[in-house]
Design an enzyme around this catalytic site. Structure first.
Site, PDB file in Angstrom:
ATOM      1  N   GLU A  36      39.730  34.457  51.880  1.00 56.57           N
ATOM      2  CA  GLU A  36      41.260  33.791  51.899  1.00 56.57           C
ATOM      3  C   GLU A  36      42.000  34.944  52.288  1.00 56.57           C
ATOM      4  OE1 GLU A  36      41.309  31.053  48.536  1.00 56.57           O
ATOM      5  OE2 GLU A  36      43.113  30.455  49.384  1.00 56.57           O
ATOM      6  N   ARG A 262      28.816  39.218  42.322  1.00 54.11           N
ATOM      7  CA  ARG A 262      29.465  40.418  42.534  1.00 54.11           C
ATOM      8  C   ARG A 262      29.435  41.683  42.295  1.00 54.11           C
ATOM      9  NH1 ARG A 262      34.067  36.382  43.073  1.00 54.11           N
ATOM     10  NH2 ARG A 262      36.084  37.858  42.399  1.00 54.11           N
ATOM     11  N   LYS A 272      41.966  39.022  43.053  1.00 51.39           N
ATOM     12  CA  LYS A 272      43.549  38.973  43.917  1.00 51.39           C
ATOM     13  C   LYS A 272      44.262  38.496  43.128  1.00 51.39           C
ATOM     14  CE  LYS A 272      41.465  36.928  47.579  1.00 51.39           C
ATOM     15  NZ  LYS A 272      41.027  36.647  48.522  1.00 51.39           N
TER      16      LYS A 272
END
Ligand code: ATP
Ligand code: MG
Length: 560
Positions: A36, A262, A272
């Site tokens: 994104e 992750r 982010k």
């Protein structure tokens, strides 16, 4: 590619090999990396990039770069460009497989119409707050919205008018009609579309309704012919919804979602949203601050793509989340640079040394090897003259007995040069040592001493007359706690000493032309790289990538 003998390196490869054997996707392997564009990529994304592009390489497939750009509120063009740069830097190429979820807005809208026509989606007039209340909790079932039983005709009409801009932002949503009592909260009639009047960096003002991730993602995957849609573990609970969407709309193919753990690194942040906060609050100088675990920061710091890929390889692909030791990444970069970085001498905190018996005008060019690990890198000449600099910490006025460096009356060898002896110590009015007076023994070149006396200490040095002055930036961990991601007030754990700037470092003259981005091992000090932003030909700036001491190798040895 002979799949019958292929050894899977992890559980995802096992799935792919089985699919290839059973011809599930007609022998195709198509993956995607779907960032994104709401921030810069970080080391965690590197893991996903290496995995997705790596699988495509290994299985003769393709990997798409897809911008998951359905939320106009947070997305910017700057991030799109930065993401492309970072993926390329890591060494991967999407060729012509560049996609944008926003390019599917029209098709997504049609699939939403299809769901409504099948009686599987409805327009809800409840407010966001009411929707939350109706949803129930993990222990209590949800309640049906009073608008849930609208007719197909009414839903079609309202949804079309939502698109046409007839209703204010937030007044209505389109929801999937699944099951308000499902134990999986994601299946309790999830929102598929909301009204949001906002400019989109790709579609401008064409749309005032935007689709949600859980609706967009499976359809984007299917439209692109993705076979294996690999994502992180937090999407495990979304998989039933991913499958529900694909089962209920007439998409051309059926990708499979697979989740993996992750990558989290100790003493740093990989989110982010949290990185953005550090940037906005000014804890760092920008997204490319060399202390950040962003790919842009790591690159500027001087870490190599080889080292990052090596880390991802070593960490492997797992099913449970863990915290990877930052020391492991540091180990990977040392491992890489040890083989490739030319050696050089640089004095970071200079102490002036006058060699009294060395002639005033004499200059000798001493031979220095460029890399003891690699003879093909050759050697260079390093000038020696009467006044040199050594490191302040290589002298001690009153040293312990086993001290091997310079002290009054003691000897030390200059790297690639002679043995010198400290004869006198000059101090300023505050008692600070400002200069050493030494003598050298002309018979000690080449590592020996004429009388066989042992000189154990070797120090690096730079000829004062030939020295190139530079700024050197030393970095420490950005956080004082191992897992700042766990702390809600993580900014209060920012290490106030994470950056030390040394302005008057003295480098050997061969470094005068060092190009931005080039890396070196400064003997005894670590690996350094010329800063790509602030360094100029007449005022060099170096970043320390990593010190030489390898704590990770030590840990491994102990556990050996
Ligand atoms: P962030 O929390 O930093 O915003 P994200 O998951 O929201 O991360 P996306 O841009 O949606 O960021 O991620 C793109 C891809 O990278 C996704 O497939 C995501 O699962 C993966 N990814 C993100 N963070 C990590 C991580 N720490 N380790 C491995 N993969 C990750
Ligand atoms: Mg995300």
């Amino acid at each position: 590619m002979d799949i019958s003998n292929m050894q899977p390196a992890n559980f995802i490869e096992s799935i792919i090999i089985e699919d290839l054997k059973s011809d599930k996707h007609g022998g195709r392997v198509v993956t995607r990396f779907p960032p994104e564009p709401n921030g810069y990529l970080h080391i965690g994304h590197a893991k996903s990039i290496c995995l997705n592009f790596g699988l495509a390489e290994k299985f003769n497939g393709t990997c798409h770069l897809r911008f998951d750009d359905t939320d106009p509120a947070k997305e910017e063009l700057e991030y799109v460009e930065a993401i492309k740069r970072d993926v390329k830097w890591l060494g991967f190429d999407w060729g012509d497989k560049l996609y944008h979820a926003a390019d599917y807005f029209e098709q997504l809208y049609d699939y939403a119409i299809e769901l409504i026509e099948k009686g599987l989606a409805y327009v809800d007039d409840l407010s966001a707050e009411e929707i939350r209340e109706y949803r129930g909790t993990l222990t209590e079932p949800g309640k049906n919205s009073p608008y849930r039983e609208r007719s197909i005709e009414e839903n079609l009409d309202l949804f079309k008018r939502m698109r046409a801009g007839e209703f204010p932002d937030g007044s209505r949503v389109l929801r999937a009609k699944i099951d308000m009592t499902s134990p999986n909260m994601n299946m309790r009639d999830p929102v598929l579309y909301r009204i949001k009047r906002m400019h989109h960096h790709r579609t401008g003002d064409d749309w005032c309704i935007y689709p949600m991730y859980d609706f967009t993602h499976p359809i984007s995957d299917a439209l692109e012919g993705i076979t294996h849609s690999i994502c992180t573990l937090e999407f495990e609970d979304h998989r039933p919804l991913y499958d529900w969407v694909l089962e209920n709309v007439s998409v051309p193919c059926r990708p499979q979602q697979i989740e993996f753990a992750r990558l989290n690194l100790s003493y740093t942040i990989t989110s982010k949203r949290r990185l953005l906060r550090l940037v906005e609050l000014g804890y760092v100088t920008g997204w490319d601050d060399p202390r950040l675990a962003t790919i842009a920061g790591i690159r500027r710091r001087g870490y190599t793509p080889e080292a990052v890929r090596d880390l991802c390889e070593r960490v492997g692909v797992a099913k449970n989340n863990s915290l990877v030791d930052m020391a492991m990444l540091e180990h990977c970069v040392r491992d890489d640079l040890n083989k490739r970085a030319p050696r050089a001498m640089a004095v970071l905190r200079p102490l002036r040394v006058v060699i009294e018996n060395y002639p005033e005008d004499k200059v000798e060019e001493l031979e220095a090897v460029n890399n003891p690990e690699d003879a093909s890198m050759g050697s260079r000449k390093v000038p020696l003259s009467r006044v040199i600099y050594i490191e302040q910490e290589d002298f001690m006025e009153d040293p312990p007995r086993r001290y091997r460096r310079l002290a009054p009356g003691r000897e030390v060898r200059l790297r690639y040069g002679y043995v010198i002896k400290c004869e006198d110590v000059i101090k300023d009015e505050n008692g600070q040592v400002v200069e050493l007076r030494c003598t050298y023994d002309p018979d000690t070149l080449g590592g020996s001493t004429p009388d066989g006396r042992k000189v154990r200490g070797i120090v690096h040095w730079v000829s004062a007359r030939h020295a190139v002055k530079a700024e050197v930036r030393l970095y420490d961990r950005l956080f004082t706690i191992e897992n700042p991601a766990d702390a809600e007030d993580y900014v209060s754990y920012v290490n106030p000493n994470s950056l030390e700037v040394l302005k008057d470092c003295m480098l050997e003259p061969s470094l005068a032309q060092a190009a931005p981005g080039s890396f070196y091992q400064f003997e005894r000090q670590g690996y350094f790289c010329v800063d790509t932003v602030d360094s100029k030909p007449d005022s060099l700036v170096f970043n320390r990538i990593v010190a030489l001491r390898d704590t990770w190798a030590k840990i491994q040895q102990r556990q050996g």
